[in-house]
Each structure stands twice: as C-alpha cells, then as structure tokens.
Enzyme design. Structure first.
Site, short mmCIF file in Angstrom:
data_model
loop_
_atom_site.label_atom_id
_atom_site.label_comp_id
_atom_site.label_asym_id
_atom_site.label_seq_id
_atom_site.Cartn_x
_atom_site.Cartn_y
_atom_site.Cartn_z
N HIS A 209 -46.31 3.66 21.08
CA HIS A 209 -46.16 3.91 19.65
C HIS A 209 -47.37 3.17 19.21
O HIS A 209 -47.62 3.51 17.79
CB HIS A 209 -44.86 3.44 19.01
C1 UD1 Z 1 -43.92 -0.82 13.27
C2 UD1 Z 1 -44.28 -2.18 13.40
C3 UD1 Z 1 -44.72 -2.68 14.89
C4 UD1 Z 1 -43.47 -2.10 15.45
C5 UD1 Z 1 -42.92 -0.76 15.43
C6 UD1 Z 1 -41.51 -0.39 16.08
C7 UD1 Z 1 -45.81 -3.01 11.90
C8 UD1 Z 1 -47.26 -3.55 11.50
N1 UD1 Z 1 -45.70 -2.34 13.06
O1 UD1 Z 1 -44.70 0.04 13.59
O2 UD1 Z 1 -45.11 -3.92 15.08
O3 UD1 Z 1 -43.54 -2.19 17.12
O4 UD1 Z 1 -42.50 -0.81 14.10
O5 UD1 Z 1 -41.09 1.04 15.79
O6 UD1 Z 1 -44.78 -3.56 11.19
N2 UD1 Z 1 -41.69 6.70 10.24
C9 UD1 Z 1 -40.63 7.64 10.47
N3 UD1 Z 1 -39.44 7.21 9.96
C10 UD1 Z 1 -39.41 5.81 9.95
C11 UD1 Z 1 -40.22 4.96 10.06
C12 UD1 Z 1 -41.53 5.48 10.14
O7 UD1 Z 1 -40.76 8.81 10.46
O8 UD1 Z 1 -37.93 5.50 9.82
C13 UD1 Z 1 -43.10 7.42 10.64
C14 UD1 Z 1 -44.03 7.06 9.26
O9 UD1 Z 1 -44.79 8.34 9.45
C15 UD1 Z 1 -44.86 6.02 9.03
C16 UD1 Z 1 -45.16 5.76 10.78
O10 UD1 Z 1 -43.81 6.37 11.39
O11 UD1 Z 1 -45.91 6.21 8.34
C17 UD1 Z 1 -45.22 4.49 11.13
O12 UD1 Z 1 -44.33 3.41 10.72
P1 UD1 Z 1 -44.43 1.91 10.38
O13 UD1 Z 1 -43.24 1.31 9.98
O14 UD1 Z 1 -45.65 1.87 9.35
O15 UD1 Z 1 -45.22 1.55 11.57
P2 UD1 Z 1 -44.61 1.58 13.06
O16 UD1 Z 1 -45.88 2.28 13.80
O17 UD1 Z 1 -43.37 2.05 13.20
#
Ligand code: UD1
Length: 363
Positions: A209
C-alpha cells in the site's frame, strides 16, 4: 489521570486495544479513545473496533481522506476542540500516521503532556511521510515508549533525556498474542477465509500500500512481475488496500489468476491467513514485526526499514522493489525459517509496562 488515547488509521487500532485494556486496572485513570476518522470504511476501521474489543470512541472526529495538509489540518482543528473541552492530563499517541502527528502537535500547543508509543523508529528516508511524522512527534513528546533497541539509540542520538525513554516491548505484539490465544478456541470454519485457505496448499500472503510502491507504474509493474513469477508455484492471497486498488486500475496492472485478490481483511481473517503462509511479502511496517513475533518468514518490499531488529534477529528479509531481488528475498526468507529469534520484551506485556511507568511518574 484523564488520558486521551488517539487512533486514526488501520495500524493504530491494534496498538490502542491493549493499552486501553491495561488502563482498566488503574482506578485513578480515565482513558478515552479519540478516533480521528483518517480511516473510515467498515473494512479499514469499524471491523477492528468490534474484533479487537475496543469500546466505541468517546470522540469521533470524522475527518476522512484528503491531501496530507488537508487531512492533518482537519484533524488538528477538530482535536483542538476536544483538548479544550476535556483538558486531559496526557495525550497518548501511537505509531506514525498523520493522526499521530496532528494530535501530538495540538496537545503540546495546548500545554498537555504527550507520550509517544512506538517512539524512536527511523528509516532515515524523508521521502516517507511516516518518517516525518515520527521525527516531528518525537521532537515534541514528553515520554517515549520504545519497541526495539534501535529506537533507544536513535532517541539518545537526537538528544532525548535517558529517563524519558522506556524500552517496554511492543503493544502490537501484546494484541497479536492475545488474538492468537482467542483464536485457539474458534472453529476454523468460522473465518470467512477458511475455504480459500483449505483449498490453497502452501501459499503466500501479500500486502502492498505504500505510495512509493503503488503510485509509480514502473515500480508497481516490477513488483507485479515478481509476484506473477512466484504465483506460478504458489497461490498468493492479496488483500488489496483502497489506494492500491485505485492505482491498479490507473496503471492497468496485470496479475496472474493465482493471485487471489481480496478486499481489505479484518484483523482475525488476515491473521488466520498470514500466520500459516509459507512466506509473507509486504511493505507494511507492522507485518514485518508481527511475522517476526510468530516466526513466519517475511520479505519486505522496501529499500529500508525503520524496524531493523526484524532483519537482524527476526524472520524479515529486506528485499527492495526490483523483481529479481524480491525473488531472491523469497528464497532467503525460507532459509531464515527456524533460525530467527523474537526480540526481547515482545512478550505480551508492553501495555502493562507503559501504565507502570505513567503511574510511577505520578500522573
Ligand atoms: C495510512 C498511513 C500509513 C499506514 C496506512 C495503513 C499516513 C501518512 N499514512 O496510509 O502509514 O501504513 O494508513 O493503511 O498516515 N481510503 C479509503 N477508505 C478508508 C481510508 C482511506 O478508501 O477508510 C482511501 C482514500 O482514497 C485515501 C487513500 O485510501 O485517499 C489513502 O488513505 P490515507 O489515510 O491518506 O493513507 P494510507 O495510504 O491509508
């Protein structure tokens, strides 16, 4: 002592669960959970509250996704209001996600003590958002709870006071051991992934991821080539993170039929699969440690790790992202099996030690 315990993203929930549970032994501690809403889908968040036996959050900030600035700022604004209302004695943050950073900054600026659980880890790679989050959080925290020796050394090098640094072990391992024990009494057929596992023979378990791995078509393409080659020999179970699913469709990534794409899994279904995998391949931070804790071979698809103990004595092989190195890593990880050790204090009692320290500080 009034304590706010912060969680926001998937890897936080397994860390706060044992901390919350252990707080219940202290009559003078009121520990309230704040969920920032960084992760919000049922499969990224809600499921974990149920499975890990965490009570519903006292405060749900519902901040959601966005750019780093939007997300971090949203959490800060919402959490400042909580700090004003609650005036806690302590804010406890875990890990290295944006919620960790946002809440520690807000707490310090409100004059509230901050304790960082999983402090001191360093990848020395500032292109990782988590490295920035770790460094800033540690720069302003008052107490540091550390999982491995490298964390103590990093904090001392950065000038932290020795008596503020506490090697306590790992709360994520507390949760893991607790969950493994609970699973022992459960019929395997209760797991949604039971039939997949039964039909698979020896299999691999893959998670990916990190933006640095999945956002670039070239890097993701190389990883996919290695995975497809491994899939010629073995079934590969691949629960797909929302970011990764999105990037697979943007890049048109092609994976072999023997790579079984799954939705993001709850804690127990994921554990049910990875604990018996021949090898886990991952770019997660937590899985590098959880595999070491259970002695499962692990190949880390990253150029660096902030968790060096897992490579030095554990089951982890740091392979990088080039296809031939991932394949070599797979072979190397099999050779490590049986020779690896579990780090000191990864014994299921880290949360107890954290509260002993906090109580001893007279908070
Ligand atoms: C975040 C953490 C990362 C961790 C990861 C675990 C930061 C900088 N990064 O990254 O360290 O390893 O979580 O998963 O804090 N999304 C959904 N549903 C959700 C949440 C997110 O669809 O419930 C999608 C959204 O499109 C979002 C993307 O995933 O833009 C990324 O989510 P985000 O929390 O920004 O970062 P992660 O890549 O999940």
């Amino acid at each position: 002592m009034n304590v706010l315990l912060i969680a926001g993203a998937r890897p936080n929930f397994m860390k706060i669960a044992p901390i919350y549970r252990a707080s219940l032994s202290y009559k003078n501690v009121v520990c309230s959970i704040v969920h920032t809403g960084q992760h919000y889908d049922k499969e990224m968040s809600g499921t974990f509250f149920e499975e890990l036996e965490i009570p519903q959050p006292r405060y749900a900030l519902n901040v959601g996704s966005g750019s780093h600035a939007t997300q971090t700022a949203g959490i800060m604004v919402a959490f400042e209001e909580v700090c004003r209302r609650e005036a806690p004695d302590l804010v406890l943050v875990v890990g290295d996600v944006n919620s960790t950073l946002a809440c520690s900054i807000v707490a310090k600026k409100c004059g509230i003590s901050v304790a960082h659980v999983e402090a001191g880890l360093r990848s020395f790679d500032l292109s990782m958002p988590e490295e920035i989050n770790r460094m800033v959080t540690d720069a302003i925290s008052d107490s540091f709870f550390v999982t491995e020796e490298s964390g103590v050394a990093n904090l001392l090098r950065e000038g932290k006071q020795k008596d503020r640094i506490h090697a306590v072990g790992h709360v994520m391992v507390d949760n893991l051991l607790h969950q493994v024990k609970r699973m022992e009494g459960i019929e395997p057929s209760c797991f949604e992934t039971y039939r997949l596992k039964e039909a698979a023979g020896p299999y691999l378990f893959l998670t990916l991821h990190r933006p640095s791995n999945v956002d670039s078509k070239e890097v993701f393409g190389g990883i996919a080539r290695a995975i497809n080659e491994l899939a010629a020999q073995r079934t590969v179970f691949f629960p797909v993170h929302p970011r990764t699913r999105n990037m697979m469709s943007v890049h048109g990534t092609e994976l072999s039929d023997r790579v079984i794409l799954l939705p993001p899994l709850g804690y127990r279904d994921a554990l049910f699969l990875w604990k018996d995998a021949e090898v886990v391949l991952t770019d997660s931070g937590g899985l590098q440690e959880e595999t070491t804790a259970l002695g499962v071979p692990c190949v880390t698809i990253r150029e660096n790790t902030e968790r060096p103990i897992t490579v030095e004595i554990g089951t982890n092989v740091l392979a990088g992202t080039a296809p031939e190195r991932i394949l070599a890593g797979y072979r190397q990880s099999l050779e490590k099996r049986g020779r690896a050790r579990v780090p000191q204090l990864w014994d299921g009692r880290a949360a107890e030690r954290i509260w002993q320290v906090l109580a001893g500080e007279g908070r």
